[in-house]
Motif scaffolding. Structure first.
Motif, PDB file in Angstrom:
ATOM      1  N   PRO A   1       1.734   9.910  -8.037  1.00 50.32           N
ATOM      2  CA  PRO A   1       2.345   9.408  -9.276  1.00 50.32           C
ATOM      3  C   PRO A   1       3.223  10.427 -10.000  1.00 50.32           C
ATOM      4  N   SER A   2       3.131  11.694  -9.647  1.00 56.01           N
ATOM      5  CA  SER A   2       3.860  12.724 -10.405  1.00 56.01           C
ATOM      6  C   SER A   2       5.373  12.508 -10.404  1.00 56.01           C
ATOM      7  N   PRO A   3       6.044  12.352  -9.245  1.00 58.38           N
ATOM      8  CA  PRO A   3       7.491  12.148  -9.288  1.00 58.38           C
ATOM      9  C   PRO A   3       7.883  10.825  -9.949  1.00 58.38           C
ATOM     10  N   VAL A   4       7.031   9.825  -9.822  1.00 59.82           N
ATOM     11  CA  VAL A   4       7.318   8.533 -10.461  1.00 59.82           C
ATOM     12  C   VAL A   4       7.259   8.681 -11.973  1.00 59.82           C
ATOM     13  N   ASP A   5       6.233   9.357 -12.473  1.00 61.24           N
ATOM     14  CA  ASP A   5       6.108   9.583 -13.917  1.00 61.24           C
ATOM     15  C   ASP A   5       7.259  10.447 -14.425  1.00 61.24           C
ATOM     16  N   ALA A   6       7.667  11.432 -13.624  1.00 61.17           N
ATOM     17  CA  ALA A   6       8.780  12.289 -14.032  1.00 61.17           C
ATOM     18  C   ALA A   6      10.070  11.487 -14.134  1.00 61.17           C
ATOM     19  N   ALA A   7      10.303  10.599 -13.196  1.00 58.19           N
ATOM     20  CA  ALA A   7      11.506   9.761 -13.219  1.00 58.19           C
ATOM     21  C   ALA A   7      11.515   8.858 -14.443  1.00 58.19           C
ATOM     22  N   ARG A   8      10.364   8.288 -14.761  1.00 59.17           N
ATOM     23  CA  ARG A   8      10.285   7.439 -15.957  1.00 59.17           C
ATOM     24  C   ARG A   8      10.461   8.271 -17.226  1.00 59.17           C
ATOM     25  N   GLY A   9       9.911   9.481 -17.206  1.00 59.21           N
ATOM     26  CA  GLY A   9      10.051  10.353 -18.365  1.00 59.21           C
ATOM     27  C   GLY A   9      11.494  10.744 -18.619  1.00 59.21           C
TER      28      GLY A   9
ATOM     29  N   GLU B   1       0.820  -1.204   0.000  1.00 56.99           N
ATOM     30  CA  GLU B   1       0.000   0.000   0.000  1.00 56.99           C
ATOM     31  C   GLU B   1       0.859   1.262   0.000  1.00 56.99           C
ATOM     32  N   ALA B   2       2.016   1.215   0.659  1.00 58.54           N
ATOM     33  CA  ALA B   2       2.898   2.384   0.696  1.00 58.54           C
ATOM     34  C   ALA B   2       3.347   2.774  -0.703  1.00 58.54           C
ATOM     35  N   ILE B   3       3.663   1.779  -1.524  1.00 55.68           N
ATOM     36  CA  ILE B   3       4.106   2.060  -2.899  1.00 55.68           C
ATOM     37  C   ILE B   3       2.939   2.445  -3.794  1.00 55.68           C
ATOM     38  N   ARG B   4       1.811   1.750  -3.648  1.00 58.96           N
ATOM     39  CA  ARG B   4       0.666   1.968  -4.534  1.00 58.96           C
ATOM     40  C   ARG B   4       0.012   3.332  -4.315  1.00 58.96           C
ATOM     41  N   THR B   5       0.087   3.869  -3.101  1.00 57.99           N
ATOM     42  CA  THR B   5      -0.629   5.119  -2.795  1.00 57.99           C
ATOM     43  C   THR B   5       0.247   6.363  -2.936  1.00 57.99           C
ATOM     44  N   LEU B   6       1.433   6.217  -3.494  1.00 57.44           N
ATOM     45  CA  LEU B   6       2.303   7.376  -3.681  1.00 57.44           C
ATOM     46  C   LEU B   6       1.742   8.319  -4.734  1.00 57.44           C
TER      47      LEU B   6
END
Length: 224
Positions: free
Chosen positions: A117-125, A110-115
Protein backbone atom coordinates in the motif's frame (compact mmCIF):
# COMPACT_ATOMS: atom_id res chain seq x y z
CA UNK A 1 2.94 -49.50 -31.48
CA UNK A 2 3.78 -47.13 -28.64
CA UNK A 3 2.82 -43.48 -28.28
CA UNK A 4 6.13 -42.15 -29.64
CA UNK A 5 5.75 -44.25 -32.77
CA UNK A 6 2.22 -42.95 -33.25
CA UNK A 7 3.48 -39.37 -32.94
CA UNK A 8 6.35 -39.96 -35.36
CA UNK A 9 4.03 -41.60 -37.91
CA UNK A 10 1.49 -38.79 -37.63
CA UNK A 11 3.94 -35.94 -38.14
CA UNK A 12 5.97 -37.70 -40.82
CA UNK A 13 2.89 -38.42 -42.96
CA UNK A 14 2.94 -35.81 -45.75
CA UNK A 15 -0.83 -36.03 -46.21
CA UNK A 16 -1.27 -34.46 -42.76
CA UNK A 17 0.44 -31.25 -43.89
CA UNK A 18 -1.78 -30.25 -46.80
CA UNK A 19 -5.40 -29.42 -47.55
CA UNK A 20 -8.39 -28.50 -45.40
CA UNK A 21 -7.51 -31.27 -42.90
CA UNK A 22 -3.80 -30.46 -42.80
CA UNK A 23 -1.97 -29.57 -39.61
CA UNK A 24 -1.40 -25.87 -40.55
CA UNK A 25 -5.13 -25.37 -41.23
CA UNK A 26 -6.28 -27.18 -38.08
CA UNK A 27 -3.75 -25.35 -35.91
CA UNK A 28 -4.83 -22.00 -37.39
CA UNK A 29 -8.49 -22.80 -36.63
CA UNK A 30 -7.58 -23.85 -33.08
CA UNK A 31 -5.63 -20.64 -32.50
CA UNK A 32 -8.55 -18.57 -33.79
CA UNK A 33 -10.92 -20.18 -31.28
CA UNK A 34 -8.36 -19.69 -28.51
CA UNK A 35 -7.60 -16.05 -29.31
CA UNK A 36 -11.29 -15.18 -29.68
CA UNK A 37 -12.30 -16.78 -26.39
CA UNK A 38 -9.33 -15.26 -24.53
CA UNK A 39 -10.07 -11.78 -25.90
CA UNK A 40 -13.71 -11.97 -24.78
CA UNK A 41 -12.79 -13.39 -21.36
CA UNK A 42 -10.16 -10.68 -20.85
CA UNK A 43 -12.63 -7.97 -21.89
CA UNK A 44 -14.99 -9.26 -19.19
CA UNK A 45 -12.60 -10.29 -16.43
CA UNK A 46 -9.90 -7.60 -16.49
CA UNK A 47 -12.08 -4.48 -16.01
CA UNK A 48 -14.15 -6.09 -13.25
CA UNK A 49 -11.07 -7.46 -11.50
CA UNK A 50 -9.24 -4.13 -11.72
CA UNK A 51 -12.16 -2.05 -10.45
CA UNK A 52 -13.12 -4.38 -7.60
CA UNK A 53 -9.47 -4.81 -6.61
CA UNK A 54 -8.92 -1.06 -6.61
CA UNK A 55 -12.05 -0.26 -4.59
CA UNK A 56 -11.89 -3.34 -2.38
CA UNK A 57 -15.58 -3.97 -2.89
CA UNK A 58 -17.28 -7.07 -4.23
CA UNK A 59 -14.57 -9.59 -3.40
CA UNK A 60 -17.01 -12.09 -1.88
CA UNK A 61 -19.34 -11.79 -4.84
CA UNK A 62 -16.44 -12.38 -7.24
CA UNK A 63 -15.38 -15.51 -5.34
CA UNK A 64 -18.96 -16.84 -5.43
CA UNK A 65 -19.43 -16.18 -9.15
CA UNK A 66 -16.02 -17.61 -10.04
CA UNK A 67 -16.61 -20.75 -8.00
CA UNK A 68 -19.97 -21.22 -9.71
CA UNK A 69 -18.46 -20.74 -13.18
CA UNK A 70 -15.67 -23.23 -12.43
CA UNK A 71 -18.24 -25.79 -11.30
CA UNK A 72 -19.98 -25.77 -14.68
CA UNK A 73 -19.01 -28.77 -16.84
CA UNK A 74 -17.53 -27.40 -20.06
CA UNK A 75 -18.70 -30.25 -22.28
CA UNK A 76 -22.19 -30.22 -20.75
CA UNK A 77 -22.43 -26.48 -21.34
CA UNK A 78 -21.31 -27.00 -24.95
CA UNK A 79 -24.08 -29.54 -25.53
CA UNK A 80 -26.65 -27.24 -23.92
CA UNK A 81 -25.56 -24.28 -26.07
CA UNK A 82 -25.57 -26.46 -29.18
CA UNK A 83 -29.14 -27.63 -28.50
CA UNK A 84 -30.23 -24.07 -27.77
CA UNK A 85 -28.33 -22.15 -30.47
CA UNK A 86 -27.57 -24.77 -33.11
CA UNK A 87 -24.40 -25.03 -35.20
CA UNK A 88 -21.86 -22.21 -35.27
CA UNK A 89 -19.02 -20.68 -33.34
CA UNK A 90 -21.15 -19.17 -30.55
CA UNK A 91 -21.95 -22.50 -28.80
CA UNK A 92 -18.19 -23.12 -28.62
CA UNK A 93 -17.20 -19.63 -27.49
CA UNK A 94 -19.63 -19.53 -24.55
CA UNK A 95 -18.19 -22.50 -22.59
CA UNK A 96 -14.61 -21.46 -23.41
CA UNK A 97 -15.24 -17.93 -22.14
CA UNK A 98 -17.00 -19.23 -19.02
CA UNK A 99 -13.96 -21.44 -18.40
CA UNK A 100 -11.48 -18.58 -18.84
CA UNK A 101 -13.14 -15.70 -16.98
CA UNK A 102 -12.65 -16.99 -13.37
CA UNK A 103 -8.82 -17.23 -13.39
CA UNK A 104 -8.55 -13.80 -15.04
CA UNK A 105 -11.09 -12.22 -12.71
CA UNK A 106 -9.83 -13.62 -9.42
CA UNK A 107 -6.12 -13.27 -10.22
CA UNK A 108 -6.54 -9.66 -11.32
CA UNK A 109 -8.52 -8.84 -8.18
CA UNK A 110 -5.93 -10.48 -5.92
CA UNK A 111 -3.05 -8.85 -7.83
CA UNK A 112 -4.40 -5.39 -7.03
CA UNK A 113 -5.54 -6.15 -3.48
CA UNK A 114 -2.22 -7.67 -2.36
CA UNK A 115 0.01 -4.81 -3.51
CA UNK A 116 2.21 -2.95 -1.09
CA UNK A 117 0.00 0.00 0.00
CA UNK A 118 2.92 2.42 0.43
CA UNK A 119 3.30 3.58 -3.22
CA UNK A 120 -0.49 3.69 -3.61
CA UNK A 121 -0.86 5.89 -0.52
CA UNK A 122 2.00 8.08 -1.73
CA UNK A 123 0.33 8.56 -5.12
CA UNK A 124 -2.94 9.54 -3.46
CA UNK A 125 -1.08 11.85 -1.10
CA UNK A 126 0.33 13.67 -4.14
CA UNK A 127 -3.21 14.28 -5.37
CA UNK A 128 -3.15 11.74 -8.20
CA UNK A 129 -6.67 10.92 -9.49
CA UNK A 130 -7.95 7.42 -8.76
CA UNK A 131 -7.82 6.38 -12.42
CA UNK A 132 -4.13 7.31 -12.58
CA UNK A 133 -3.46 5.54 -9.28
CA UNK A 134 -4.93 2.40 -10.78
CA UNK A 135 -3.31 2.48 -14.21
CA UNK A 136 0.00 4.20 -13.43
CA UNK A 137 0.80 2.74 -10.01
CA UNK A 138 -1.21 -0.39 -9.28
CA UNK A 139 -1.40 -2.07 -12.70
CA UNK A 140 2.35 -1.85 -13.49
CA UNK A 141 3.20 -3.31 -10.08
CA UNK A 142 0.54 -6.03 -10.33
CA UNK A 143 1.24 -6.88 -13.98
CA UNK A 144 3.21 -10.12 -13.35
CA UNK A 145 0.29 -11.64 -11.44
CA UNK A 146 -2.28 -10.28 -13.90
CA UNK A 147 -0.34 -11.91 -16.75
CA UNK A 148 -0.25 -15.18 -14.82
CA UNK A 149 -4.05 -15.15 -14.71
CA UNK A 150 -4.22 -14.53 -18.45
CA UNK A 151 -1.68 -17.30 -19.01
CA UNK A 152 -3.70 -19.79 -16.95
CA UNK A 153 -6.85 -18.86 -18.86
CA UNK A 154 -5.09 -19.19 -22.23
CA UNK A 155 -3.72 -22.63 -21.36
CA UNK A 156 -7.15 -23.81 -20.23
CA UNK A 157 -8.73 -22.52 -23.44
CA UNK A 158 -6.14 -23.97 -25.81
CA UNK A 159 -6.39 -27.33 -24.03
CA UNK A 160 -10.20 -27.35 -24.09
CA UNK A 161 -10.85 -25.86 -27.54
CA UNK A 162 -10.74 -29.41 -28.90
CA UNK A 163 -14.46 -29.52 -28.00
CA UNK A 164 -15.13 -27.45 -31.15
CA UNK A 165 -14.85 -30.67 -33.15
CA UNK A 166 -17.90 -32.08 -31.36
CA UNK A 167 -20.15 -29.46 -33.01
CA UNK A 168 -18.69 -29.96 -36.49
CA UNK A 169 -16.08 -27.19 -36.30
CA UNK A 170 -12.35 -27.49 -36.87
CA UNK A 171 -9.22 -27.21 -34.76
CA UNK A 172 -6.89 -29.98 -33.70
CA UNK A 173 -9.78 -31.65 -31.91
CA UNK A 174 -10.85 -32.89 -35.35
CA UNK A 175 -7.94 -35.33 -35.32
CA UNK A 176 -9.00 -36.71 -31.94
CA UNK A 177 -12.69 -37.03 -32.79
CA UNK A 178 -12.20 -38.33 -36.34
CA UNK A 179 -9.43 -40.67 -35.20
CA UNK A 180 -11.68 -42.21 -32.55
CA UNK A 181 -14.49 -42.63 -35.09
CA UNK A 182 -12.13 -44.20 -37.64
CA UNK A 183 -10.21 -46.21 -35.00
CA UNK A 184 -7.13 -44.42 -36.29
CA UNK A 185 -5.13 -44.03 -33.08
CA UNK A 186 -2.27 -42.37 -34.92
CA UNK A 187 -4.63 -39.43 -35.51
CA UNK A 188 -5.86 -39.46 -31.93
CA UNK A 189 -2.35 -39.35 -30.49
CA UNK A 190 -1.29 -36.75 -33.08
CA UNK A 191 -4.18 -34.47 -32.12
CA UNK A 192 -3.36 -34.84 -28.43
CA UNK A 193 0.32 -34.09 -29.13
CA UNK A 194 -0.62 -30.96 -31.10
CA UNK A 195 -2.78 -29.78 -28.19
CA UNK A 196 0.11 -30.25 -25.76
CA UNK A 197 2.51 -28.44 -28.11
CA UNK A 198 0.13 -25.49 -28.42
CA UNK A 199 -0.18 -25.31 -24.62
CA UNK A 200 3.63 -25.20 -24.32
CA UNK A 201 3.79 -22.46 -26.96
CA UNK A 202 1.29 -20.45 -24.93
CA UNK A 203 3.63 -20.71 -21.93
CA UNK A 204 6.56 -19.48 -24.02
CA UNK A 205 4.48 -16.64 -25.47
CA UNK A 206 3.43 -15.34 -22.05
CA UNK A 207 6.98 -15.66 -20.74
CA UNK A 208 8.10 -13.46 -23.65
CA UNK A 209 5.27 -10.97 -23.03
CA UNK A 210 6.23 -10.73 -19.36
CA UNK A 211 9.88 -10.10 -20.26
CA UNK A 212 8.84 -7.20 -22.49
CA UNK A 213 5.89 -5.72 -20.57
CA UNK A 214 6.94 -6.04 -16.93
CA UNK A 215 9.28 -3.40 -15.56
CA UNK A 216 12.76 -4.73 -14.68
CA UNK A 217 12.36 -3.22 -11.21
CA UNK A 218 9.14 -5.15 -10.62
CA UNK A 219 10.76 -8.37 -11.89
CA UNK A 220 13.72 -7.91 -9.54
CA UNK A 221 11.43 -7.23 -6.59
CA UNK A 222 9.51 -10.47 -7.25
CA UNK A 223 12.69 -12.54 -7.32
CA UNK A 224 14.00 -11.17 -4.04
Amino acid sequence: MNVLNFIQSFFSDGSHWHGYDGIPQRVWEHLQYTAGALAIAAAVGLPIGLVTGHTGRGGNALAFVSAGARALPTFGLLVLMFVWLGLGIVPVMIPLVVLAVPPILITTYEAIRTLDPSPVDAARGMGMPEAKVLFQVEVPAALPLILSGLRSAAIQIVSTATIAAYVSLGGVGRYILDGLYQRNYEKVVGGAALTAILALLVLVLFWAIARVAVSPGVRRRRTV
